[in-house]
Scaffold this motif. Sequence first.
Motif, PDB file in Angstrom:
ATOM      1  N   GLU A 276      -3.996   0.787 -10.353  1.00  0.00           N
ATOM      2  CA  GLU A 276      -4.408   0.336  -9.013  1.00  0.00           C
ATOM      3  C   GLU A 276      -5.717  -0.439  -9.119  1.00  0.00           C
ATOM      4  O   GLU A 276      -5.890  -1.479  -8.495  1.00  0.00           O
ATOM      5  CB  GLU A 276      -4.618   1.549  -8.087  1.00  0.00           C
ATOM      6  CG  GLU A 276      -3.319   2.205  -7.629  1.00  0.00           C
ATOM      7  CD  GLU A 276      -3.534   3.625  -7.079  1.00  0.00           C
ATOM      8  OE1 GLU A 276      -4.690   3.989  -6.746  1.00  0.00           O
ATOM      9  OE2 GLU A 276      -2.536   4.378  -6.997  1.00  0.00           O
ATOM     10  N   GLU A 305       6.697  -9.486  -5.288  1.00  0.00           N
ATOM     11  CA  GLU A 305       7.009  -8.376  -4.377  1.00  0.00           C
ATOM     12  C   GLU A 305       8.505  -8.253  -4.091  1.00  0.00           C
ATOM     13  O   GLU A 305       8.957  -7.233  -3.584  1.00  0.00           O
ATOM     14  CB  GLU A 305       6.228  -8.527  -3.061  1.00  0.00           C
ATOM     15  CG  GLU A 305       4.771  -8.120  -3.211  1.00  0.00           C
ATOM     16  CD  GLU A 305       3.911  -8.473  -2.006  1.00  0.00           C
ATOM     17  OE1 GLU A 305       4.292  -9.393  -1.248  1.00  0.00           O
ATOM     18  OE2 GLU A 305       2.861  -7.830  -1.835  1.00  0.00           O
ATOM     19  N   GLN A 350       2.761   3.699  -7.169  1.00  0.00           N
ATOM     20  CA  GLN A 350       3.315   3.022  -5.981  1.00  0.00           C
ATOM     21  C   GLN A 350       4.428   2.080  -6.433  1.00  0.00           C
ATOM     22  O   GLN A 350       4.208   1.249  -7.317  1.00  0.00           O
ATOM     23  CB  GLN A 350       2.256   2.166  -5.297  1.00  0.00           C
ATOM     24  CG  GLN A 350       1.001   2.872  -4.880  1.00  0.00           C
ATOM     25  CD  GLN A 350      -0.100   1.869  -4.566  1.00  0.00           C
ATOM     26  OE1 GLN A 350       0.150   0.690  -4.352  1.00  0.00           O
ATOM     27  NE2 GLN A 350      -1.322   2.348  -4.542  1.00  0.00           N
ATOM     28  N   ARG A 352       5.503  -0.591  -5.169  1.00  0.00           N
ATOM     29  CA  ARG A 352       5.117  -2.004  -5.056  1.00  0.00           C
ATOM     30  C   ARG A 352       4.324  -2.450  -6.280  1.00  0.00           C
ATOM     31  O   ARG A 352       4.474  -3.579  -6.757  1.00  0.00           O
ATOM     32  CB  ARG A 352       4.280  -2.201  -3.781  1.00  0.00           C
ATOM     33  CG  ARG A 352       3.677  -3.586  -3.648  1.00  0.00           C
ATOM     34  CD  ARG A 352       3.067  -3.782  -2.274  1.00  0.00           C
ATOM     35  NE  ARG A 352       2.277  -5.003  -2.243  1.00  0.00           N
ATOM     36  CZ  ARG A 352       0.956  -5.021  -2.342  1.00  0.00           C
ATOM     37  NH1 ARG A 352       0.291  -3.897  -2.523  1.00  0.00           N
ATOM     38  NH2 ARG A 352       0.288  -6.167  -2.278  1.00  0.00           N
ATOM     39  N   LEU A 353       3.512  -1.548  -6.804  1.00  0.00           N
ATOM     40  CA  LEU A 353       2.705  -1.867  -7.968  1.00  0.00           C
ATOM     41  C   LEU A 353       3.602  -2.043  -9.199  1.00  0.00           C
ATOM     42  O   LEU A 353       3.431  -2.979  -9.981  1.00  0.00           O
ATOM     43  CB  LEU A 353       1.708  -0.724  -8.203  1.00  0.00           C
ATOM     44  CG  LEU A 353       0.355  -1.084  -8.770  1.00  0.00           C
ATOM     45  CD1 LEU A 353      -0.338  -2.119  -7.923  1.00  0.00           C
ATOM     46  CD2 LEU A 353      -0.532   0.162  -8.862  1.00  0.00           C
ATOM     47  N   ASN A 475       0.759   7.508  -0.951  1.00  0.00           N
ATOM     48  CA  ASN A 475       1.023   6.358  -1.815  1.00  0.00           C
ATOM     49  C   ASN A 475       1.283   5.100  -1.013  1.00  0.00           C
ATOM     50  O   ASN A 475       0.858   4.019  -1.391  1.00  0.00           O
ATOM     51  CB  ASN A 475       2.230   6.636  -2.708  1.00  0.00           C
ATOM     52  CG  ASN A 475       1.767   6.967  -4.101  1.00  0.00           C
ATOM     53  OD1 ASN A 475       0.723   6.484  -4.520  1.00  0.00           O
ATOM     54  ND2 ASN A 475       2.503   7.780  -4.807  1.00  0.00           N
ATOM     55  N   THR A 476       1.993   5.251   0.106  1.00  0.00           N
ATOM     56  CA  THR A 476       2.283   4.074   0.940  1.00  0.00           C
ATOM     57  C   THR A 476       0.994   3.556   1.571  1.00  0.00           C
ATOM     58  O   THR A 476       0.734   2.356   1.580  1.00  0.00           O
ATOM     59  CB  THR A 476       3.314   4.452   2.024  1.00  0.00           C
ATOM     60  OG1 THR A 476       4.442   5.027   1.363  1.00  0.00           O
ATOM     61  CG2 THR A 476       3.760   3.239   2.802  1.00  0.00           C
ATOM     62  N   GLU A 479      -1.301   1.437  -0.542  1.00  0.00           N
ATOM     63  CA  GLU A 479      -0.934   0.044  -0.821  1.00  0.00           C
ATOM     64  C   GLU A 479      -1.833  -0.915  -0.037  1.00  0.00           C
ATOM     65  O   GLU A 479      -1.963  -2.069  -0.386  1.00  0.00           O
ATOM     66  CB  GLU A 479       0.541  -0.203  -0.477  1.00  0.00           C
ATOM     67  CG  GLU A 479       1.476   0.461  -1.472  1.00  0.00           C
ATOM     68  CD  GLU A 479       2.951   0.178  -1.200  1.00  0.00           C
ATOM     69  OE1 GLU A 479       3.246  -0.649  -0.306  1.00  0.00           O
ATOM     70  OE2 GLU A 479       3.795   0.781  -1.886  1.00  0.00           O
ATOM     71  N   ARG A 481      -5.077  -2.732   0.876  1.00  0.00           N
ATOM     72  CA  ARG A 481      -6.227  -3.041   0.031  1.00  0.00           C
ATOM     73  C   ARG A 481      -7.531  -2.511   0.617  1.00  0.00           C
ATOM     74  O   ARG A 481      -8.555  -2.491  -0.032  1.00  0.00           O
ATOM     75  CB  ARG A 481      -6.284  -4.532  -0.225  1.00  0.00           C
ATOM     76  CG  ARG A 481      -5.072  -4.933  -1.071  1.00  0.00           C
ATOM     77  CD  ARG A 481      -4.837  -6.388  -1.086  1.00  0.00           C
ATOM     78  NE  ARG A 481      -5.969  -7.042  -1.699  1.00  0.00           N
ATOM     79  CZ  ARG A 481      -6.267  -8.313  -1.500  1.00  0.00           C
ATOM     80  NH1 ARG A 481      -5.521  -9.053  -0.717  1.00  0.00           N
ATOM     81  NH2 ARG A 481      -7.295  -8.845  -2.085  1.00  0.00           N
TER      82      ARG A 481
END
Length: 598
Positions: A276, A305, A350, A352-353, A475-476, A479, A481
């Motif tokens: 992260e 993404e 995550q 997305r990561l 975790n969501t 995301e 920033r």
Amino acid sequence: MSAITTDMNEVRRLFDVPTYQLKNFPNASMFVTKMDGVWTPMTTEEFVALTNQISKGLVEIGVSIGERVALVSPNRVEWNVMDIAIQQVGAIVVPVYPNISEHDYAYIFNDAGIRHAFVSGADLAHKIQGVSSQIKSLKKIYTFDKLDEFPHYRDLIDLGADVPQNKITELKANVRNEDLATIIYTSGTTGNPKGVMLSHNNLLSNVLSCKYSIPADEHSRVLTFLPVCHVYERMLHYLYMYCGSAIYFAESMDTIGPNLVEVKPHVFTAVPRLLEKVFDRIMLKGEELTGFKRRIFFWSVSVAEKYDTGKLGFWYKIKLGIARKLVFSKWQEALGGEVKAIASGSAALQPRLAQIFLAAGVNVLEGYGLTETSPVISVNCLKKGIKIGTVGPLIDGVKVKIAEDGEILVKGPNVMMGYYNLPDKTAEAIDAQGWFHTGDIGMFVDDIFLKITDRKKEIFKTSGGKYIIPQAMENTFKESRFIEQIMVLGEGQKFPAALIVPAFPFVKEWASRKGIKIGDSPEEIAKNADVIARIQQEVDRINTGYGNWEKIKKFALLAKEFGIESGELTPTLKLKRKIILEKYKTVVDGFYEEHHHE
């Protein structure tokens, strides 16, 4: 399977691994340490010779078969030397985290009956000496740094000079594959640490099964910085040695960036928190760009993404190719430019990561396991397949069954011998059929990939009887920033609320871009009305993905990050929820008090 069986004859105990390396690929740089600015290698031959000399010294000072010996140190080659040397004489290695409380040191040393402790330097030696009056068994503390007031670990070389080598050979021959090798104390999120007993076979079965999951061989360089006292990094050290890879020690957690560029590793392990941070740094650099460069940067991120390991269409591949060439190649350079895989574990990554890194051509392989399972149960890998949002396929030889309440149960050669001195706790954890109860809730996706949905103990109900799954929600929210850390709470209350640590560097950057004055100190920023309003927007946006009972109705911004030293995180960076709730009790009570007036 024949390869494993022949190797198993040669490698039956953990201390056989360096000897196996010496025989099969004697490595010119088995362990590499940066000394006075120069990366300095230790060869396999030097390593094996040194462990034998130290083993003789241990015999001379009376370390007996089955004795528990403590190792307390950040990662450095001396840790590995002692690990092998202690095991060779039939003693048990007790690795201890360098950053735990004095109370925990006293508890662990007493529980294990530690007589000899090997520690890195003055700070730790003094810390342990400070509680030594509470530890009846402790006789002597040795240090890896040369100090005046404590004996140096290399003193053992002279002490053992007259012990014949065949004495060590004889002691090694006594140690069996199924014998206890190490006791690892896990700092649970509650109560005293429990000593997990792992045999040579527990750890070796994991090494041999994971050999096919990680792209490392005798030509590979690996960088190590996660604590080797933690079972995950330690098992990988044995695996790297077994594969003949060169292991480089990062100088510290703060120098990982420059060390990656200098070492150009092919493999390293990370925790999600680190990935992260790497990602946040990359995004901050993107924010600084202007014009076409900025547009192409954020276009590339948006392409990433949409990445899906299962299906990549023709047009998507073309766009991804452009993004990789123009933008992602620079990300790869920041990681040294030669990374084949980053193994991620110890907490949920995550999705997305994972998606963005995989799209960028950086193979982040998320796995799952516990200290009690030596540790790996499953891992995403290039060989068996990768599915984002899961912890991958099971490793060979390990079985998993999902209980009726969704709990993940595990059986295999990697399941621990039990908890030291705690027969009741052992019986609670391992049922009569030999299934280990992980305490994690999960399911299989496509019958192959294991997916963790939450910690059984952490799921809670609101007063309306609805279940909340905090880890998945956290975790969501992370995301965003704007959000560095978050804890979702509200057990037995009408609605969930959250404690949020803002991502201070990003918030400052945002404020200067918008021309908003928010103050300099974290305290001022956390109280600033504009910052609170902007984070409220983030919470509202993410809340739309949740049912009414799950939405975070209130939050407070904290000025201080949750930390290990301050007691809010375990050494593997899991939230100690009970402690955090106690610490911020007045804030939390405030979330729910006002409702009496409504």
